[in-house]
Design a protein around this motif. Structure first.
Motif, PDB file in Angstrom:
ATOM      1  N   ILE A 262      33.743  14.970   4.179  1.00 53.32           N
ATOM      2  CA  ILE A 262      34.478  15.862   5.071  1.00 53.32           C
ATOM      3  C   ILE A 262      33.691  15.882   6.379  1.00 53.32           C
ATOM      4  CG2 ILE A 262      35.376  18.177   5.434  1.00 53.32           C
ATOM      5  CD1 ILE A 262      36.608  16.790   2.999  1.00 53.32           C
ATOM      6  N   ASP A 263      34.254  15.307   7.443  1.00 53.72           N
ATOM      7  CA  ASP A 263      33.502  15.087   8.675  1.00 53.72           C
ATOM      8  C   ASP A 263      33.353  16.365   9.490  1.00 53.72           C
ATOM      9  OD1 ASP A 263      32.183  12.916  10.013  1.00 53.72           O
ATOM     10  OD2 ASP A 263      33.921  11.675   9.558  1.00 53.72           O
ATOM     11  N   VAL A 264      32.107  16.681   9.870  1.00 52.20           N
ATOM     12  CA  VAL A 264      31.783  17.732  10.837  1.00 52.20           C
ATOM     13  C   VAL A 264      30.552  17.265  11.628  1.00 52.20           C
ATOM     14  CG1 VAL A 264      32.661  19.607   9.393  1.00 52.20           C
ATOM     15  CG2 VAL A 264      30.269  18.951   9.172  1.00 52.20           C
ATOM     16  N   PRO A 265      30.358  17.745  12.852  1.00 58.19           N
ATOM     17  CA  PRO A 265      31.296  18.501  13.684  1.00 58.19           C
ATOM     18  C   PRO A 265      32.191  17.599  14.544  1.00 58.19           C
ATOM     19  CG  PRO A 265      29.152  18.463  14.727  1.00 58.19           C
ATOM     20  CD  PRO A 265      29.009  17.698  13.431  1.00 58.19           C
ATOM     21  N   GLY A 266      31.950  16.293  14.542  1.00 62.36           N
ATOM     22  CA  GLY A 266      32.819  15.362  15.242  1.00 62.36           C
ATOM     23  C   GLY A 266      33.874  14.792  14.309  1.00 62.36           C
ATOM     24  N   ASP A 333      28.368  11.944  12.367  1.00 61.53           N
ATOM     25  CA  ASP A 333      28.207  10.797  13.270  1.00 61.53           C
ATOM     26  C   ASP A 333      29.099  10.937  14.495  1.00 61.53           C
ATOM     27  OD1 ASP A 333      30.448  10.470  11.484  1.00 61.53           O
ATOM     28  OD2 ASP A 333      30.680   8.451  12.292  1.00 61.53           O
ATOM     29  N   GLU A 334      28.721  10.240  15.531  1.00 60.77           N
ATOM     30  CA  GLU A 334      29.552  10.036  16.717  1.00 60.77           C
ATOM     31  C   GLU A 334      30.166  11.342  17.216  1.00 60.77           C
ATOM     32  OE1 GLU A 334      30.897   5.404  16.045  1.00 60.77           O
ATOM     33  OE2 GLU A 334      32.180   6.967  15.225  1.00 60.77           O
ATOM     34  N   CYS A 335      29.343  12.384  17.294  1.00 55.14           N
ATOM     35  CA  CYS A 335      29.812  13.677  17.806  1.00 55.14           C
ATOM     36  C   CYS A 335      29.544  13.712  19.307  1.00 55.14           C
ATOM     37  CB  CYS A 335      29.092  14.823  17.095  1.00 55.14           C
ATOM     38  SG  CYS A 335      29.569  16.449  17.713  1.00 55.14           S
ATOM     39  N   LEU A 336      30.595  13.489  20.096  1.00 50.31           N
ATOM     40  CA  LEU A 336      30.455  13.551  21.554  1.00 50.31           C
ATOM     41  C   LEU A 336      30.199  14.997  21.968  1.00 50.31           C
ATOM     42  CD1 LEU A 336      33.301  11.106  22.673  1.00 50.31           C
ATOM     43  CD2 LEU A 336      30.886  10.609  22.235  1.00 50.31           C
TER      44      LEU A 336
END
Length: 560
Positions: A262-266, A333-336
């Motif tokens: 479950i992806d967070v925060p991006g 990952d990859e959280c802009l």
């Protein structure tokens, strides 16, 4: 009609070492004298205590392929011999190890635990020939096992496959099929990528809009995000909680652990489209957001608010009820961070917590769920970006941007799963030819994957123990259906299975020629299983995607 004889005894390598054609290659194989054990309608299956699961599976798959019933035996065997299944917890090969002995009167299979017995059953099935992988008997078949003895056990405890069902949804039957394919290759972890910007795939009962709104998008980019092409059909789907229970149970019967992500925060635009209050509402009008229809990295990330944490705690409470796995993947990952930089609320949170910058704010976000999961007896695992701003205590790392993240984590005493894009990203193109469908990134051939070494150089013995294993990642942006997933995954997933299971020499010393020879027989197994793999000579005409833009990259990948 001429009789077709299924015989796994192949011509050996030039050095005369035993050769059985099994993938992944067993630790030790000793061929016996010439001759075979032949299964027949009267072959009995004698299962000791703890062997019930493997016996049930063998009866199902071999019964379908051969037409034999394999009735229970009393240890003495029938007119066509006996298959004996035994669990011996004291076996030094360990719970996933097994021993297989085939004589002219039958086969004895012993596992150090139920899992080891099941992996040994997979080897036995391979030795019976490609048609043992079919679902109905073909006429004129004789089923033979070569006389041999095998001792085998895996190198790594984590032998995985990431299946991205968020970008392109894979219906439940497709997931169950991939669990069978994983089991056939002795892979034991399904990393289930369930949420992303482009879709939310798991029912959460206390937050129904996650699937009502977040599980479908109005259209999809066809090809790379720079492609001018669109598939204008709505795309979506999700798994009910009962679907998830079925998947997890089906996997467990095959000794596969399902690790949810479950992806967070991006990678959270689908969730924000469903519940706009989760986003940075003081920066953009989140109520205007929809589930993203393009690929890449979305700027829309979760707001670092207490209400966001509480919302996802509710999500994870339901996730923990469905998945009994030790690990829960939270992405990371990859959280802009552009919206956080512009958000007064986010900047106030940074000041309130005494943090230096947005990287530490992400680390705070991850650390919250590390503590939350630990308090419930679970372990957090995330992509190697969770190292930025400080690694949460107890967290494990999926090292995808090369070896560096894995090295840093292992040296700091954290467990690591090695999945560097330079070797095991199976969405990457397999050849530089113009017919390769939707070519993405660098060329990663079957040989490149076979020469991947999961333990990074430079680790001492104690640090290397933190390498739990490895996995291949199948990201599905450019895989619109199951046939495309098959094409990208196979045959390279067979190489991953051998890297993860077998005790191989250093990459430069590996006998890829022998692996290719064994693959010649393994392609026939994949044919019997209905796998739409990439042929060694290049794609079939119907596997090509002429005119669909990819993003090929030339040269050798960095850190490779």
């Amino acid at each position: 009609m001429a009789e077709a004889i299924h015989d796994s005894r192949r011509p050996g390598p030039t050095d005369g070492t035993p050769y059985t054609g099994v993938i992944p290659e067993p630790r030790h194989t000793a061929l016996g004298p010439d001759g075979h054990y032949t299964l027949g309608p009267a072959t009995v299956l004698d299962a000791g205590p703890g062997a019930e699961g493997a016996a049930r599976w063998l009866r199902a798959v071999l019964g379908a392929a051969t037409g034999f019933s394999f009735p229970p035996g009393d240890g003495d065997g029938g007119a066509d011999g006996v298959l004996r299944l035994t669990v011996d917890p004291a076996d030094p090969l360990g719970p996933e190890g097994y021993r297989l002995s085939v004589t002219e009167t039958g086969a004895d299979l012993t596992g150090g635990g139920p899992a080891g017995l099941f992996w040994g059953a997979q080897t036995l099935r391979q030795l019976l020939g490609p048609d043992a992988h079919r679902r109905a008997p073909l006429p004129g078949r004789t089923w033979r096992l070569p006389l041999l003895a095998i001792e085998d056990a895996p190198r790594f405890r984590w032998r995985g496959l990431l299946l991205d069902v968020a970008r392109h949804f894979l219906p439940k039957e497709g997931v169950l099929r991939y669990l069978d394919l994983m089991a056939a290759h002795k892979l034991n972890v399904l990393h289930f990528h369930l949420t992303d910007d482009q879709g939310w795939r798991i029912e959460i009962r206390r937050h129904p809009k996650l699937t009502e709104t977040g599980s479908w998008r109005a259209r999809s980019k066809f090809g790379h995000r720079a492609s001018p092409l669109w598939d204008e059909r709505p795309h979506g789907g999700h798994y009910t909680q009962d679907d998830i229970r079925e998947i997890v149970s089906y996997a467990a019967e095959r000794h596969i652990t399902v690790v949810p992500e479950i992806d967070v925060p991006g990678h959270s635009q689908a969730a924000i489209a469903a519940y706009p209050e989760l986003g940075n509402t003081d920066v953009i009008d989140t109520s205007a957001l929809t589930v993203w229809d393009n690929w890449g990295i979305s700027a829309n990330v979760l707001a670092p608010a207490d209400t966001t944490l509480a919302f996802y705690e509710g999500v994870f409470e339901e996730v923990l009820e469905l998945f009994p796995s030790e690990f829960v993947h939270i992405g990371g990952d990859e959280c802009l961070k552009d919206q956080w930089k512009e958000s007064r609320a986010a900047q106030s949170r940074i000041a309130e917590l005494g943090l230096r910058d947005e990287d530490e704010l992400q680390a705070w976000f991850i650390a919250h769920f590390d503590k939350w999961l630990s308090a419930r007896g679970r372990r957090l695992i995330g992509w190697d970006e969770i190292l930025e701003g400080g690694l949460a205590e107890g967290a494990a790392v999926s090292s995808w941007r090369g070896y560096a993240g894995g090295v840093a984590a292992a040296r700091a005493g954290h467990d690591v799963v090695m999945c560097p894009e330079q070797y095991v990203y199976l969405d990457y193109r397999q050849d530089a030819g113009p017919d390769e469908p939707v070519p993405i990134a660098y060329v990663r051939t079957l040989e490149d994957v076979y020469r991947f070494e999961p333990v990074p150089p430079g680790l001492d013995e104690e640090q290397a123990r933190h390498v739990l294993g490895t996995q291949a990642n199948v990201w599905t942006e450019v895989m619109e259906d199951l046939a495309r997933v098959d094409y990208q995954a196979f045959p390279r997933l067979a190489a991953v299975s051998e890297v993860a299971w077998s005790e191989l020499p250093a990459p430069a010393e590996r006998d890829f020629g022998d692996f290719e020879r064994r693959m010649a027989g393994h392609y026939r197994r994949l044919d019997a299983l209905g796998v739409a793999y990439r042929p060694p000579g290049g794609p079939h005409p119907w596997q090509r995607r002429p005119g669909v833009l990819g993003r090929p990259r030339d040269g050798a990948p960095p850190d490779g």
